[in-house]
Design an enzyme around this catalytic site. Structure first.
Site, PDB file in Angstrom:
ATOM      1  N   ALA A  68       8.529   0.411  -3.119  1.00 36.04           N
ATOM      2  CA  ALA A  68       7.615   1.276  -2.482  1.00 36.04           C
ATOM      3  C   ALA A  68       6.567   1.501  -3.525  1.00 36.04           C
ATOM      4  O   ALA A  68       6.597   1.705  -4.535  1.00 36.04           O
ATOM      5  CB  ALA A  68       7.905   2.530  -1.633  1.00 36.04           C
ATOM      6  N   ASP A  69       5.320   1.553  -2.788  1.00 36.97           N
ATOM      7  CA  ASP A  69       4.143   2.254  -3.987  1.00 36.97           C
ATOM      8  C   ASP A  69       3.297   2.941  -3.128  1.00 36.97           C
ATOM      9  O   ASP A  69       2.901   2.481  -1.831  1.00 36.97           O
ATOM     10  CB  ASP A  69       3.367   0.880  -4.487  1.00 36.97           C
ATOM     11  CG  ASP A  69       2.745   1.341  -5.644  1.00 36.97           C
ATOM     12  OD1 ASP A  69       3.287   2.013  -6.656  1.00 36.97           O
ATOM     13  OD2 ASP A  69       1.475   1.446  -5.738  1.00 36.97           O
ATOM     14  N   THR A  70       2.554   3.769  -3.495  1.00 37.17           N
ATOM     15  CA  THR A  70       1.633   4.738  -2.823  1.00 37.17           C
ATOM     16  C   THR A  70       0.288   5.241  -3.478  1.00 37.17           C
ATOM     17  O   THR A  70       0.437   4.933  -4.714  1.00 37.17           O
ATOM     18  CB  THR A  70       2.050   6.104  -2.494  1.00 37.17           C
ATOM     19  OG1 THR A  70       3.337   6.087  -1.790  1.00 37.17           O
ATOM     20  CG2 THR A  70       1.246   7.041  -1.672  1.00 37.17           C
TER      21      THR A  70
END
Length: 185
Positions: A68-70
């Protein structure tokens, strides 16, 4: 269900997984986090989430790997993690009284299947005084957070309104992820 490996160093993501009863191991991806912008930002974030998951999957071929990446975006400007207090102050001053977007992308990899998705949430900040910003920066909290704030921490007092998934802003759209994981049983 097979072992689940979270390709993330984020303690918040692991805590969200555990909060909903998902047991996982953490194995941080050893990649250069380069947000290539030769495409729309949501797709670029998906590519980065995939790169994280794929780097770990190369060593965990029997597992289900989640990456995941934000990112935080204001008027097409990506606000990553500030490298110092001065940059954190710039970011928080920029976001003061305005609405920005938080995009979190998730990649799920198994031997049989690869899937990527993203969610976008809008966040509106109250007008922030210089004293509020300086006090928050002095807490040290903004230095390891995209956009220089954590909605799940002291930064919560800056948030006037959100439209979208709160957990997406924290860093993992957990309800959507759980629903998608049902297909992997």
């Amino acid at each position: 269900m097979r072992d689940i490996v979270l390709a993330s160093q984020s303690p918040r993501r692991k805590a969200l997984m555990e909060q909903v009863g998902i047991t996982c191991r953490v194995c941080a991806a050893d990649i250069i986090e380069d947000l290539t912008q030769d495409c729309a930002l949501p797709e670029a974030v998906e590519r980065l989430a995939y790169a994280k998951a794929n780097a770990v999957f190369a060593q965990e071929r029997e597992a289900l790997v989640i990456g995941a990446d934000t990112i935080v975006v204001y008027q097409d400007q990506v606000l990553g993690k500030p490298n110092d207090a001065a940059r954190a102050k710039e970011m928080l001053t920029l976001l003061s009284g305005k609405t920005h977007q938080v995009i979190t992308a998730v990649a799920i990899l198994t031997k049989e299947r690869t899937e990527c998705f993203h969610r976008i949430s809008d966040v509106r900040f109250y007008e922030l005084s210089e004293m509020e910003i300086d006090s928050y920066i002095a807490s040290g909290e903004p230095l390891d957070k995209a956009g220089a704030y954590g909605i799940q921490g002291k930064g919560a007092i800056f948030v006037a309104k959100i439209v979208g998934d709160y957990y997406n802003i924290v860093g993992l759209p957990i309800a959507e992820l759980v629903r998608r994981l049902k297909a992997y049983r």
